[in-house]
Design an enzyme around this catalytic site. Structure first.
Site, PDB file in Angstrom:
ATOM      1  CG  HIS A  84     -60.523  30.784  -7.451  1.00  8.22           C
ATOM      2  ND1 HIS A  84     -61.710  30.837  -8.153  1.00  8.22           N
ATOM      3  CD2 HIS A  84     -60.014  32.049  -7.476  1.00  8.22           C
ATOM      4  CE1 HIS A  84     -61.904  32.063  -8.596  1.00  8.22           C
ATOM      5  NE2 HIS A  84     -60.894  32.818  -8.208  1.00  8.22           N
ATOM      6  CD  GLU A  86     -63.358  26.618  -5.201  1.00  9.47           C
ATOM      7  OE1 GLU A  86     -62.388  27.388  -5.039  1.00  9.47           O
ATOM      8  OE2 GLU A  86     -64.502  27.023  -5.448  1.00  9.47           O
TER       9      GLU A  86
HETATM   10  O1  LIG Z   1     -64.975  29.686  -6.089  1.00  7.69           O
HETATM   11  C1  LIG Z   1     -64.236  30.562  -5.623  1.00  7.69           C
HETATM   12  N1  LIG Z   1     -63.133  30.203  -4.896  1.00  7.69           N
HETATM   13  C2  LIG Z   1     -62.263  31.113  -4.382  1.00  7.69           C
HETATM   14  O2  LIG Z   1     -61.285  30.767  -3.729  1.00  7.69           O
HETATM   15  N2  LIG Z   1     -62.522  32.439  -4.629  1.00  7.69           N
HETATM   16  C3  LIG Z   1     -61.640  33.454  -4.080  1.00  7.69           C
HETATM   17  C4  LIG Z   1     -60.958  34.321  -5.080  1.00  7.69           C
HETATM   18  C5  LIG Z   1     -60.865  35.644  -4.364  1.00  7.69           C
HETATM   19  O3  LIG Z   1     -59.721  35.627  -3.508  1.00  7.69           O
HETATM   20  C6  LIG Z   1     -62.124  35.673  -3.510  1.00  7.69           C
HETATM   21  C7  LIG Z   1     -63.312  36.342  -4.169  1.00  7.69           C
HETATM   22  O4  LIG Z   1     -63.184  37.695  -3.923  1.00  7.69           O
HETATM   23  P1  LIG Z   1     -64.408  38.698  -4.021  1.00  7.69           P
HETATM   24  O5  LIG Z   1     -65.595  38.040  -3.317  1.00  7.69           O
HETATM   25  O6  LIG Z   1     -63.879  39.906  -3.307  1.00  7.69           O
HETATM   26  O7  LIG Z   1     -64.637  38.936  -5.482  1.00  7.69           O
HETATM   27  O8  LIG Z   1     -62.451  34.327  -3.300  1.00  7.69           O
HETATM   28  C8  LIG Z   1     -63.609  32.855  -5.336  1.00  7.69           C
HETATM   29  C9  LIG Z   1     -64.463  31.956  -5.845  1.00  7.69           C
HETATM   30  C10 LIG Z   1     -65.610  32.515  -6.640  1.00  7.69           C
HETATM   31  O9  LIG Z   1     -66.531  31.659  -7.008  1.00  7.69           O
HETATM   32 ZN   LIG Z   2     -62.747  29.211  -8.676  1.00  8.22          ZN
END
Ligand SMILES: O=c1[nH]c(=O)n([C@H]2C[C@H](O)[C@@H](COP(=O)(O)O)O2)cc1CO
Ligand SMILES: [Zn+2]
Length: 169
Positions: A84, A86
């Protein structure tokens, strides 16, 4: 007289987070995060960018050799593999102290990122969207942030977009 239409610090740091998100290979959700040094309310220290990250695969994991879908068997989706935004921003700081810092991110952090945010000493999260507010992940996240005293701020800004022009004379 000075220019009047300069961007605010908040728009600048959120803009960096949004620009970082443009590096993401995720076809459905691109997230960027920007970690900024803490309180400069006495104006004796500059606001500096400590780290930036976006959602992507770990180093060495080739973007073309891993799945980017959302459905099917767990191992056939992106979910077990993507770091992710963050967490990537925290890890990209390479151990530099983030104590007292702020994190700008477009999307409200999930519970896993929340734990890393709290443990690294980040004291404020500034976000734009809370579209997953109804999920258990975000509910758990808010419970932990509140207990740990991390400030949560939805960015209020009149800015809708910032254009970057590479066609510089
Ligand atoms: O806080 C976040 N930070 C973050 O980088 N992500 C990323 C993980 C995935 O690559 C995408 C979420 O994918 P989706 O919306 O298709 O479920 O976003 C997802 C979250 C979800 O809260
Ligand atoms: Zn996250």
């Amino acid at each position: 007289m000075k220019r009047q239409d300069y961007i605010s610090w908040d728009d600048y740091f959120m803009g960096i987070a949004l620009l970082a998100a443009r590096r993401s290979k995720d076809p459905s959700t691109q997230v960027g995060a920007c970690i900024v040094s803490g309180d400069n309310s006495d104006h004796t220290r500059p606001n500096t960018i400590l780290s930036v990250g976006y959602n992507g695969l770990p180093i060495g994991c080739e973007d073309d050799q891993f799945p980017w879908g959302r459905e099917g068997d767990f191992l056939d989706t992106k979910y077990p593999f993507v770091v992710h935004a963050e967490l990537n921003a925290i890890l990209n700081a390479q151990g530099k102290s983030l104590v007292g810092s702020k994190l700008y991110v477009a999307l409200f952090p999930c519970n896993e990122c929340c734990k890393a945010i709290i443990q690294s000493g980040i004291r404020e999260v500034i976000y734009l969207s809370d579209k997953y507010a109804q999920t258990d992940a975000v509910r758990a996240s808010k419970k932990m942030f509140e207990a740990a005293g991390v400030k949560l701020t939805r960015l209020e800004t009149a800015t809708e977009s910032i254009e970057l022009n590479f066609d510089v004379e």
